[in-house]
Structure formats: C-alpha cells, structure tokens
Enzyme design. Structure first.
Site, PDB file in Angstrom:
ATOM      1  N   ASP A 100      37.214  47.444  37.944  1.00 32.31           N
ATOM      2  CA  ASP A 100      36.244  47.097  38.989  1.00 32.31           C
ATOM      3  C   ASP A 100      36.877  46.867  40.353  1.00 32.31           C
ATOM      4  O   ASP A 100      36.376  46.091  41.155  1.00 32.31           O
ATOM      5  CB  ASP A 100      35.458  45.846  38.553  1.00 32.31           C
ATOM      6  N   GLU A 140      36.419  50.230  30.486  1.00 32.72           N
ATOM      7  CA  GLU A 140      36.004  48.833  30.692  1.00 32.72           C
ATOM      8  C   GLU A 140      34.675  48.793  31.457  1.00 32.72           C
ATOM      9  O   GLU A 140      34.526  48.142  32.493  1.00 32.72           O
ATOM     10  CB  GLU A 140      37.058  48.004  31.445  1.00 32.72           C
ATOM     11  N   GLU A 192      34.098  42.596  43.071  1.00 31.05           N
ATOM     12  CA  GLU A 192      34.204  43.352  41.818  1.00 31.05           C
ATOM     13  C   GLU A 192      32.865  43.643  41.155  1.00 31.05           C
ATOM     14  O   GLU A 192      32.691  44.700  40.537  1.00 31.05           O
ATOM     15  CB  GLU A 192      35.130  42.613  40.838  1.00 31.05           C
ATOM     16  N   HIS A 198      43.907  34.464  41.853  1.00 35.71           N
ATOM     17  CA  HIS A 198      43.882  35.386  42.997  1.00 35.71           C
ATOM     18  C   HIS A 198      42.497  35.780  43.471  1.00 35.71           C
ATOM     19  O   HIS A 198      42.362  36.599  44.376  1.00 35.71           O
ATOM     20  CB  HIS A 198      44.656  36.677  42.653  1.00 35.71           C
ATOM     21  N   ARG A 233      39.092  36.541  45.281  1.00 38.88           N
ATOM     22  CA  ARG A 233      38.685  36.475  46.688  1.00 38.88           C
ATOM     23  C   ARG A 233      37.616  35.399  46.941  1.00 38.88           C
ATOM     24  O   ARG A 233      37.615  34.756  47.985  1.00 38.88           O
ATOM     25  CB  ARG A 233      38.116  37.830  47.121  1.00 38.88           C
ATOM     26  N   HIS A 257      50.371  35.364  43.114  1.00 32.23           N
ATOM     27  CA  HIS A 257      49.890  36.682  43.567  1.00 32.23           C
ATOM     28  C   HIS A 257      50.318  36.892  45.033  1.00 32.23           C
ATOM     29  O   HIS A 257      50.240  35.963  45.840  1.00 32.23           O
ATOM     30  CB  HIS A 257      48.365  36.698  43.445  1.00 32.23           C
TER      31      HIS A 257
HETATM   32  C1  UD1 Z   1      42.966  43.403  43.712  1.00 33.92           C
HETATM   33  C2  UD1 Z   1      41.533  43.708  43.279  1.00 33.92           C
HETATM   34  C3  UD1 Z   1      41.064  42.702  42.246  1.00 33.92           C
HETATM   35  C4  UD1 Z   1      42.030  42.619  41.097  1.00 33.92           C
HETATM   36  C5  UD1 Z   1      43.422  42.322  41.627  1.00 33.92           C
HETATM   37  C6  UD1 Z   1      44.434  42.361  40.510  1.00 33.92           C
HETATM   38  C7  UD1 Z   1      40.018  44.666  44.947  1.00 33.92           C
HETATM   39  C8  UD1 Z   1      39.148  44.391  46.110  1.00 33.92           C
HETATM   40  N1  UD1 Z   1      40.652  43.602  44.446  1.00 33.92           N
HETATM   41  O1  UD1 Z   1      42.966  42.142  44.405  1.00 33.92           O
HETATM   42  O2  UD1 Z   1      39.786  43.122  41.746  1.00 33.92           O
HETATM   43  O3  UD1 Z   1      41.617  41.593  40.232  1.00 33.92           O
HETATM   44  O4  UD1 Z   1      43.804  43.331  42.581  1.00 33.92           O
HETATM   45  O5  UD1 Z   1      45.647  41.764  40.900  1.00 33.92           O
HETATM   46  O6  UD1 Z   1      40.123  45.794  44.516  1.00 33.92           O
HETATM   47  N2  UD1 Z   1      49.951  42.796  47.838  1.00 33.92           N
HETATM   48  C9  UD1 Z   1      51.337  42.956  47.922  1.00 33.92           C
HETATM   49  N3  UD1 Z   1      51.969  43.634  46.918  1.00 33.92           N
HETATM   50  C10 UD1 Z   1      51.326  44.144  45.841  1.00 33.92           C
HETATM   51  C11 UD1 Z   1      49.935  43.937  45.756  1.00 33.92           C
HETATM   52  C12 UD1 Z   1      49.270  43.271  46.764  1.00 33.92           C
HETATM   53  O7  UD1 Z   1      51.963  42.536  48.875  1.00 33.92           O
HETATM   54  O8  UD1 Z   1      51.967  44.744  44.953  1.00 33.92           O
HETATM   55  C13 UD1 Z   1      49.260  42.070  48.939  1.00 33.92           C
HETATM   56  C14 UD1 Z   1      49.081  42.965  50.188  1.00 33.92           C
HETATM   57  O9  UD1 Z   1      49.192  42.165  51.328  1.00 33.92           O
HETATM   58  C15 UD1 Z   1      47.637  43.466  50.025  1.00 33.92           C
HETATM   59  C16 UD1 Z   1      46.998  42.200  49.475  1.00 33.92           C
HETATM   60  O10 UD1 Z   1      47.951  41.688  48.533  1.00 33.92           O
HETATM   61  O11 UD1 Z   1      47.047  43.908  51.224  1.00 33.92           O
HETATM   62  C17 UD1 Z   1      45.655  42.398  48.832  1.00 33.92           C
HETATM   63  O12 UD1 Z   1      45.676  43.450  47.882  1.00 33.92           O
HETATM   64  P1  UD1 Z   1      44.260  44.054  47.354  1.00 33.92           P
HETATM   65  O13 UD1 Z   1      44.550  45.101  46.342  1.00 33.92           O
HETATM   66  O14 UD1 Z   1      43.384  44.403  48.487  1.00 33.92           O
HETATM   67  O15 UD1 Z   1      43.574  42.802  46.680  1.00 33.92           O
HETATM   68  P2  UD1 Z   1      44.051  41.839  45.540  1.00 33.92           P
HETATM   69  O16 UD1 Z   1      43.776  40.452  46.002  1.00 33.92           O
HETATM   70  O17 UD1 Z   1      45.402  42.203  45.092  1.00 33.92           O
HETATM   71  N1  UDP Z   2      50.260  39.865  34.703  1.00 33.68           N
HETATM   72  C1  UDP Z   2      51.595  40.208  34.909  1.00 33.68           C
HETATM   73  N2  UDP Z   2      52.381  39.378  35.671  1.00 33.68           N
HETATM   74  C2  UDP Z   2      51.913  38.245  36.239  1.00 33.68           C
HETATM   75  C3  UDP Z   2      50.553  37.909  36.045  1.00 33.68           C
HETATM   76  C4  UDP Z   2      49.743  38.738  35.277  1.00 33.68           C
HETATM   77  O1  UDP Z   2      52.057  41.245  34.409  1.00 33.68           O
HETATM   78  O2  UDP Z   2      52.681  37.535  36.896  1.00 33.68           O
HETATM   79  C5  UDP Z   2      49.390  40.775  33.903  1.00 33.68           C
HETATM   80  C6  UDP Z   2      48.587  40.130  32.808  1.00 33.68           C
HETATM   81  O3  UDP Z   2      49.265  40.173  31.569  1.00 33.68           O
HETATM   82  C7  UDP Z   2      47.301  40.973  32.777  1.00 33.68           C
HETATM   83  C8  UDP Z   2      47.185  41.514  34.178  1.00 33.68           C
HETATM   84  O4  UDP Z   2      48.449  41.307  34.802  1.00 33.68           O
HETATM   85  O5  UDP Z   2      47.411  42.072  31.886  1.00 33.68           O
HETATM   86  C9  UDP Z   2      46.103  40.813  34.933  1.00 33.68           C
HETATM   87  O6  UDP Z   2      46.148  41.176  36.279  1.00 33.68           O
HETATM   88  P1  UDP Z   2      45.487  40.336  37.428  1.00 33.68           P
HETATM   89  O7  UDP Z   2      45.319  38.931  36.997  1.00 33.68           O
HETATM   90  O8  UDP Z   2      46.288  40.601  38.657  1.00 33.68           O
HETATM   91  O9  UDP Z   2      44.077  41.046  37.641  1.00 33.68           O
HETATM   92  P2  UDP Z   2      42.652  40.921  36.934  1.00 33.68           P
HETATM   93  O10 UDP Z   2      42.829  41.085  35.468  1.00 33.68           O
HETATM   94  O11 UDP Z   2      42.082  39.595  37.321  1.00 33.68           O
HETATM   95  O12 UDP Z   2      41.874  42.018  37.563  1.00 33.68           O
END
Ligand code: UD1
Ligand code: UDP
Length: 365
Positions: A96, A118, A132, A204, A206, A237
């Site tokens: 999502d 999913e 999401e 993490h 939003r 995160h």
């Molecule tokens: C995203 C997804 C969320 C999911 C989560 C899993 C959207 C809107 N959100 O949230 O549904 O649960 O991923 O973790 O699709 N960043 C880094 N390095 C990384 C990843 C992220 O620096 O490897 C930082 C960057 O500044 C980036 C920010 O995190 O711009 C936000 O990343 P984004 O993918 O937009 O949203 P998440 O909060 O990670």
């Molecule tokens: N996970 C990981 N390292 C971490 C935290 C989570 O590998 O430090 C894994 C966890 O086992 C799970 C997935 O990341 O499979 C969940 O991702 P996240 O919580 O970022 O996203 P969400 O599931 O909420 O979309």
C-alpha cells in the site's frame, strides 16, 4: 514466454515480494523482470542483497524528505517510459505504498493487468493509516488479481464489489520470508545482557508525525527510566520526521539503544530475542505473533485485526498512559504476559508465494 514485471519500492515491499520473485524465477513460462522504484534506497538495497535479488531496472526515485506529491508525479513520468519499453504481460505490486498506487495507475493507463499482493487490507478510514488506506483502495480498484492474505481481507474486497473469481486467499508472503530467514543461524545486532528482558520498538507512521509521535517518545522515556533492569532497542526509521524527534527524546538513556534501521536478518534475530514489541509497523504486526511475541500497536486502528482478535496483539494508540500502563502490565504480570505470548500465525503458513505463482501459471502457462 510471458513477461512479468515485479515492482518493489520500499523495505517491506522488497521483503514481501522476495518469495514471489524467487518462486517465479523457477517457472519456465515466465520471463521475470524486477523494477525497483527505489522509493527507499539503503533499506531497499539491504533487503535485495539479503535475498540475492538484483533489480533489472532502478528508478532511484528517493530524495531526502520527499513530499508525496513530488514522489508520485516523478514516479508516474518515469513509469511511462518503463512500461513503454518493457511491455509486460502483467505487473505485480505488493502492499500500500505510493509506489503501489502509482504503478497501478500507470498500468491502468497502459492497459496492463496488475496482480496485487497483500490485497484487501482495510481500516475503512482514509486518514488512518495515511496515505496507505487510499493507496490500497486505488490499487484494489484497478487490480485484475487480488492476492488476499486472509479470509477477512477477501471479505473486505467482496464488500467493495470485487468479483469473487478475481480473489485468491494466499496467506501473507511475509511469513514465507520469515520462515526462510528465522531458520538460519542469526546474530543479534547489538550485545544484550542475557539477564535483561528486551523491549523492541519501531515506529514510522505519517499520521503519528508531530505530537502523537512525541507522546510515543515520552512514554518510551518514562518506561526506560522506571525499568532500569529492562533493555530497550529502537532501530530508528530514517524519515527525518521520526529520526530527529526520536533522538531528541531518547538519546543518552543508559538502557535505551537507538540505532540505524537494522538489516532484515538481524532484525528477525532481535524480534526472536525480544520480550515485548512496541510498533506501528504493518509487517512487524504480522511477524511477531508467529514468533510468539506480544505486540502493543502504537496506533488507534489496524487493518490487521486477526491477531488482535486472537489476543496476541493489542492497540494502545500513540497515547502516553496506555503505552506506559500496558507495557508495564506485560513486564509485571506474568499471566497477562503468557496470555499474549502464544505462538499463532493468522497471516500465513509460509506457502503464500506458491499459491500466487500457481494462479498466474493457470492463467498464463
Ligand atoms: C514508506 C511508505 C509506508 C511504509 C514505509 C515502510 C509511502 C507514502 N509510505 O514510508 O507506507 O510503511 O515506507 O518503511 O509510501 N529515507 C532514507 N533512506 C531510506 C528510506 C527512507 O533516508 O532507505 C528517508 C528519506 O528522507 C525519504 C523519507 O525517509 O524521503 C521518506 O520516505 P518515504 O518512502 O516517502 O516514506 P516512509 O516514511 O519511508
Ligand atoms: N524491519 C527490518 N529492520 C528494521 C525494522 C523492520 O528489516 O530495523 C523489517 C521487518 O522485519 C518487517 C519490515 O521491515 O518485515 C517492516 O517494514 P516497515 O515497518 O518499515 O514497514 P510497514 O510494514 O509498516 O509497511
């Protein structure tokens, strides 16, 4: 041969799509290509490295603290070129995220059928989780195959008018990935005193940015201060809206370890070692019950009600008092703890990817 394009954008998509990609690569009728939007960079690369998956196309879309509109607009334009060049017979997306919603829309414009892995998770509240819920509703409207993890998610899709014949209940591929990983010899990411109980934290979402997340941090700080014999571990995160606040509230406490996001296998090791898990993650809500770990969810609702109904996951919201009280109860009350520490796996049996591949084989091969 049929051309299948599997898309991954963020860490959880990479984890949950890995079993599907690996299973599809064994199919003689399928030419499998992997597209990484790289909505996440480091966290995506780490998971792909662990599962030995090398994307064929990488859009490298992540930018620091990128706004959702910018991310969506940039992705749509990039996807136009990719779909034009690849001309896949079908595209698979998982979950999502913005990647999923955007790929579904781009495929719709290109008249390419998508399979949604999913499918059917719903809270029925567009603001929670944000964005999401909207992402998965849009993907669900546009999908040709709905791979629902549970009977509950199938029922949600039927309620939205999706034809029964387009839904397959498969289980969640997160359990396939977990079983592939948990069976290995796993090293703990940090040294933890064997005599201390471990509370593992991730957060993490939003909709919790701002005051709700500050409340979560205040509760964690209070718990760490009142339980000096308990060790806390929080892989933070990298989203700056989370990272900066977590460090402001929690850095420097002697029994509280803040660290970078853990690699997948060490994170599974930490979950196995944990006494209690506090999280707002979707994936962790699915994995922890299978490992017999009580979960307190730092949200007011969940699209994963099955483990709550079984009594092994409890919603505590981003609420200071509920987080402190429920965690303290699990630390102090042995029978309350035991009631939540039963190993149940309502989200899958480890064979979800096989069922997804079988459906695609029956259609294409
Ligand atoms: C995203 C997804 C969320 C999911 C989560 C899993 C959207 C809107 N959100 O949230 O549904 O649960 O991923 O973790 O699709 N960043 C880094 N390095 C990384 C990843 C992220 O620096 O490897 C930082 C960057 O500044 C980036 C920010 O995190 O711009 C936000 O990343 P984004 O993918 O937009 O949203 P998440 O909060 O990670
Ligand atoms: N996970 C990981 N390292 C971490 C935290 C989570 O590998 O430090 C894994 C966890 O086992 C799970 C997935 O990341 O499979 C969940 O991702 P996240 O919580 O970022 O996203 P969400 O599931 O909420 O979309």
């Amino acid at each position: 041969m049929r051309n299948l394009l599997c898309v991954i954008g963020t860490r959880p998509e990479a984890i949950k799509m890995a079993p599907v990609i690996l299973a599809l690569k064994n199919e003689s009728w399928a030419n499998v290509r992997v597209l990484a939007t790289a909505q996440h960079r480091h966290m995506l690369d780490q998971v792909n490295g662990f599962f030995g998956i090398v994307p064929d196309i990488d859009l490298n879309i992540m930018r620091p603290n990128q706004a959702l509109t910018t991310l969506t607009a940039r992705l749509l334009l990039e996807l136009d070129d990719v779909l034009q060049a690849e001309k896949p017979d079908a595209v698979l997306v998982q979950g999502d995220t913005t990647t999923v919603m955007t790929v579904a829309l781009a495929c719709f414009y290109h008249r390419i059928p998508i399979g949604h892995v999913e499918a059917g998770l719903r809270t029925w509240d567009m603001q929670n989780p944000f964005p999401e819920e909207a992402n998965r509703v849009i993907a669900g409207k546009l999908a040709r195959w709905h791979f629902a993890p549970t009977e509950g998610s199938r029922a949600n899709l039927l309620r939205e008018g999706v034809p029964d014949a387009e839904i397959v209940v498969t289980g969640n591929t997160v359990i396939d990935a977990l079983l592939m990983t948990a069976a290995k010899d796993l090293d703990l990411p940090v040294s933890i005193d064997p005599d201390r109980r471990l509370v593992l934290v991730t957060s993490h979402r939003r909709e919790n940015f701002g005051e709700p997340f500050r409340n979560i941090c205040r509760a964690l700080r209070t718990l760490a201060q009142t339980n000096p014999d308990v060790q806390f571990l929080y892989p933070v995160h990298p989203n700056p809206n989370i990272k900066d606040v977590a460090h402001e509230f929690l850095a420097g406490l002697p029994n509280f370890t803040l660290c970078e996001p853990l690699d997948y296998a060490p994170f599974i090791a930490a979950m196995k070692r944990a006494h209690i898990i506090l999280t707002d993650s979707g994936g962790v809500q699915e994995e922890a019950p299978a490992l017999g770990k009580p979960v307190l969810v730092l949200r007011e609702e969940t699209e994963r009600p099955e483990a709550v109904e079984q009594g092994v996951v409890k919603l505590v919201g981003p609420d200071f008092h509920r987080i402190v009280d429920e965690t303290q109860r699990l630390l102090d009350d042995e029978s309350a703890y035991r009631a939540m520490a039963r190993g149940v796996s309502p989200y899958g049996d480890g064979h979800a990817a096989e069922r997804i591949v079988r459906t695609l084989r029956e259609h294409f091969a």
